[in-house]
Scaffold this motif. Structure first.
Motif, PDB file in Angstrom:
ATOM      1  N   ALA A 162       0.846  -1.189   0.000  1.00  0.00           N
ATOM      2  CA  ALA A 162       0.000   0.000   0.000  1.00  0.00           C
ATOM      3  C   ALA A 162       0.882   1.240   0.000  1.00  0.00           C
ATOM      4  CB  ALA A 162      -0.921   0.017   1.218  1.00  0.00           C
ATOM      5  N   CYS A 163       0.458   2.243  -0.756  1.00  0.00           N
ATOM      6  CA  CYS A 163       1.194   3.509  -0.781  1.00  0.00           C
ATOM      7  C   CYS A 163       0.199   4.647  -0.971  1.00  0.00           C
ATOM      8  CB  CYS A 163       2.237   3.505  -1.902  1.00  0.00           C
ATOM      9  SG  CYS A 163       1.569   3.213  -3.549  1.00  0.00           S
ATOM     10  N   GLY A 164       0.679   5.850  -0.776  1.00  0.00           N
ATOM     11  CA  GLY A 164      -0.176   7.025  -0.924  1.00  0.00           C
ATOM     12  C   GLY A 164       0.334   8.143  -0.049  1.00  0.00           C
ATOM     13  N   ASP A 165      -0.221   9.330  -0.260  1.00  0.00           N
ATOM     14  CA  ASP A 165       0.240  10.491   0.513  1.00  0.00           C
ATOM     15  C   ASP A 165       0.114  10.266   2.013  1.00  0.00           C
ATOM     16  OD1 ASP A 165      -2.566  10.604   0.517  1.00  0.00           O
ATOM     17  OD2 ASP A 165      -2.582  12.802   0.522  1.00  0.00           O
ATOM     18  N   TRP A 166      -0.893   9.477   2.425  1.00  0.00           N
ATOM     19  CA  TRP A 166      -1.148   9.245   3.856  1.00  0.00           C
ATOM     20  C   TRP A 166      -0.042   8.443   4.540  1.00  0.00           C
ATOM     21  CZ3 TRP A 166      -1.893   4.003   4.873  1.00  0.00           C
ATOM     22  CH2 TRP A 166      -2.198   3.201   3.767  1.00  0.00           C
ATOM     23  N   CYS A 167       0.819   7.775   3.775  1.00  0.00           N
ATOM     24  CA  CYS A 167       1.963   7.064   4.378  1.00  0.00           C
ATOM     25  C   CYS A 167       3.081   8.029   4.763  1.00  0.00           C
ATOM     26  CB  CYS A 167       2.519   6.031   3.405  1.00  0.00           C
ATOM     27  SG  CYS A 167       1.406   4.651   3.118  1.00  0.00           S
ATOM     28  N   LEU A 168       3.023   9.258   4.230  1.00  0.00           N
ATOM     29  CA  LEU A 168       4.063  10.247   4.504  1.00  0.00           C
ATOM     30  C   LEU A 168       3.444  11.611   4.822  1.00  0.00           C
ATOM     31  CD1 LEU A 168       6.766   9.116   1.926  1.00  0.00           C
ATOM     32  CD2 LEU A 168       7.094   9.306   4.388  1.00  0.00           C
ATOM     33  N   SER A 169       3.696  12.588   3.971  1.00  0.00           N
ATOM     34  CA  SER A 169       3.424  13.981   4.340  1.00  0.00           C
ATOM     35  C   SER A 169       2.070  14.533   3.917  1.00  0.00           C
ATOM     36  CB  SER A 169       4.495  14.861   3.711  1.00  0.00           C
ATOM     37  OG  SER A 169       4.407  14.764   2.299  1.00  0.00           O
ATOM     38  N   GLY A 170       1.246  13.758   3.195  1.00  0.00           N
ATOM     39  CA  GLY A 170      -0.022  14.338   2.745  1.00  0.00           C
ATOM     40  C   GLY A 170       0.145  15.389   1.666  1.00  0.00           C
ATOM     41  N   ARG A 171       1.245  15.271   0.910  1.00  0.00           N
ATOM     42  CA  ARG A 171       1.503  16.194  -0.200  1.00  0.00           C
ATOM     43  C   ARG A 171       1.870  15.379  -1.434  1.00  0.00           C
ATOM     44  NH1 ARG A 171       6.256  17.564   1.542  1.00  0.00           N
ATOM     45  NH2 ARG A 171       6.626  19.160  -0.015  1.00  0.00           N
ATOM     46  N   VAL A 172       1.897  16.052  -2.581  1.00  0.00           N
ATOM     47  CA  VAL A 172       2.247  15.387  -3.834  1.00  0.00           C
ATOM     48  C   VAL A 172       3.605  14.687  -3.698  1.00  0.00           C
ATOM     49  CG1 VAL A 172       2.869  15.796  -6.251  1.00  0.00           C
ATOM     50  CG2 VAL A 172       0.833  16.894  -5.273  1.00  0.00           C
ATOM     51  N   GLU A 173       4.566  15.397  -3.129  1.00  0.00           N
ATOM     52  CA  GLU A 173       5.897  14.822  -2.967  1.00  0.00           C
ATOM     53  C   GLU A 173       5.856  13.544  -2.123  1.00  0.00           C
ATOM     54  OE1 GLU A 173      10.145  16.671  -2.082  1.00  0.00           O
ATOM     55  OE2 GLU A 173       8.820  16.897  -0.354  1.00  0.00           O
ATOM     56  N   GLY A 174       5.101  13.579  -1.031  1.00  0.00           N
ATOM     57  CA  GLY A 174       4.992  12.410  -0.159  1.00  0.00           C
ATOM     58  C   GLY A 174       4.359  11.228  -0.889  1.00  0.00           C
TER      59      GLY A 174
END
Ligand code: FAD
Ligand code: NAD
Length: 327
Positions: free
Chosen positions: A299-311
């Motif tokens: 699973a991946c997505g912004d919610w695994c990191l910073s909640g931004r495009v970069e994340g």
């Protein structure tokens, strides 16, 4: 030949993973419930031209992401946007210029994910409702009851609340996804026949209702005859007004905008409201990506990191890296 890898979601996270897997000569097949790619960084075609209702721009702080964005620039998919920046505190509007590099897709936000998708096999308008593993392979079931497969691995690249259901085969991953709270955002677009008499092109607001204002038309390559603007409600205002009819949301945010900005705001020629239910994770995480390597579920997505495009992009990279490491 081998069964391909299924990727659910053609947002920036899913396409980040897809590109890396494809470059490693792995066959992939993407699915998305929408009619096109991009998810929260898609642009919407409208009578007022293309509108960025979700992601407004993005920054690149990670070195690898920065290099990737430069490649996208060479491809002609992105350009810098240097808005005349303002901020608003306690009703006080002040210029707030800075040195931050900000990027947008050109001529629309969707150019990036469209470019990344290229010729990769994809099924649009297909909402996946179930992901299950047989003895050797994975099968996906969509909302119409149709099955898709067999697949060797599955990468779930959708917002956390939607990911939880698709990760049921790996209860630990499903529990992590289910623990993520995501906040809504009401977005409103306005189009004016004559350009508003202001220098403002972007504004960070910390008001009751408004979070952000952008002059959509000031982004590179945007077309359309009208002077278009995008307004975002704050998380708390959006949550409190989740079920307000669109007309009322437009009226309230238009009113807040007119009160805040330093010029006359006439009645708009064009209006549109869009509700993002899962706009942003309530807080940042440091999971990079989730994996059950023995099952072959990621699973991946912004919610695994910073909640931004970069994340989101970095999370997709990490999911692909871990999958390849376990082949
Ligand atoms: P998504 O873009 O949500 O992609 C998930 C995809 O999965 C979607 O295309 C969806 O249709 C699909 N999908 C979902 N469920 C299923 C299913 N069951 N079956 C099939 N397909 C499914 N970030 C910034 O960096 N800068 C900003 O200025 C900024 N502003 C934002 C403003 C708003 C209003 C919003 C909503 C977001 C903003 N963001 C911003 C955040 C940024 O847009 C996201 O972090 C990023 O786009 C998330 O990418 P993703 O691939 O993780 O998820
Ligand atoms: P960034 O560095 O431009 O902004 C980060 C934050 O720093 C801003 O939110 C703002 O509070 C502050 N800031 C930056 N420049 C400023 C200036 N010139 N004057 C006053 N304040 C300034 O970009 P980033 O770190 O890539 O963040 C992305 C942006 O996207 C953030 O503003 C975030 O709120 C927004 N976002 C919104 C949603 C949503 O659902 N509405 C989701 C994800 C991200």
């Amino acid at each position: 030949s081998k069964a391909p890898i299924a990727i659910i979601g053609t947002g920036i996270a899913g396409l980040s993973a897809a590109g890396t897997l494809h470059n490693a000569e792995q066959a992939v097949h993407l699915f998305d419930k929408s009619r096109g790619s991009g998810g929260r960084m898609a642009s919407k075609r409208s009578d007022a031209g293309s509108l960025d209702l979700g992601a407004q721009y993005f920054t690149a702080r990670d070195r690898r992401f920065g290099e990737t964005v430069r490649q996208w620039q060479t491809e002609g998919w992105v350009d810098q946007w240097s808005p005349n920046m303002y901020q608003c505190r306690d009703g006080q509007l002040t210029p707030s210029a800075d040195e931050q590099l900000r990027w947008v897709g050109t001529p629309t936000m969707s150019s990036i994910t469209r470019g990344l998708l290229g010729e990769l096999p994809v099924t649009f308008s297909c909402r996946i409702t179930e992901v299950f593993r047989g003895e050797q392979y994975w099968t996906l079931v969509d909302a119409t009851g149709a099955s898709h497969g067999p697949f060797s691995h599955v990468v779930v690249a959708v917002p956390a609340p939607q990911a939880a259901a698709l990760l049921a085969s790996a209860p630990k991953l499903a529990a992590v996804a289910a623990s993520v709270a995501m906040e809504p955002t009401w977005a409103v677009a306005l189009g004016f026949a004559a350009p508003l008499y202001t220098a403002l092109e972007g504004c960070f607001v910390q008001d009751d209702a408004l979070d952000w204002i952008a002059r959509n038309r000031s982004k590179p390559g945007r077309d359309g005859a009208l002077d278009t603007w995008v307004l975002h409600g704050t998380s708390s205002w959006s949550r409190q007004h989740l079920d307000l009819p669109k007309e009322a949301v437009i009226e309230r945010l238009h009113g807040a905008f007119a009160e805040l900005i330093d010029c006359v705001v006439p009645a708009p020629e064009f209006t549109l409201a869009h509700r993002w239910l899962y706009a942003r994770p309530a807080q940042a995480h440091e999971w990079n990506a989730l994996a059950d390597a023995s099952l072959g579920l990621y699973a991946c997505g912004d919610w695994c990191l910073s909640g931004r495009v970069e994340g989101a992009w970095l999370s997709g990279q990490e999911a692909a890296r871990r999958l390849l490491e376990n082949l």
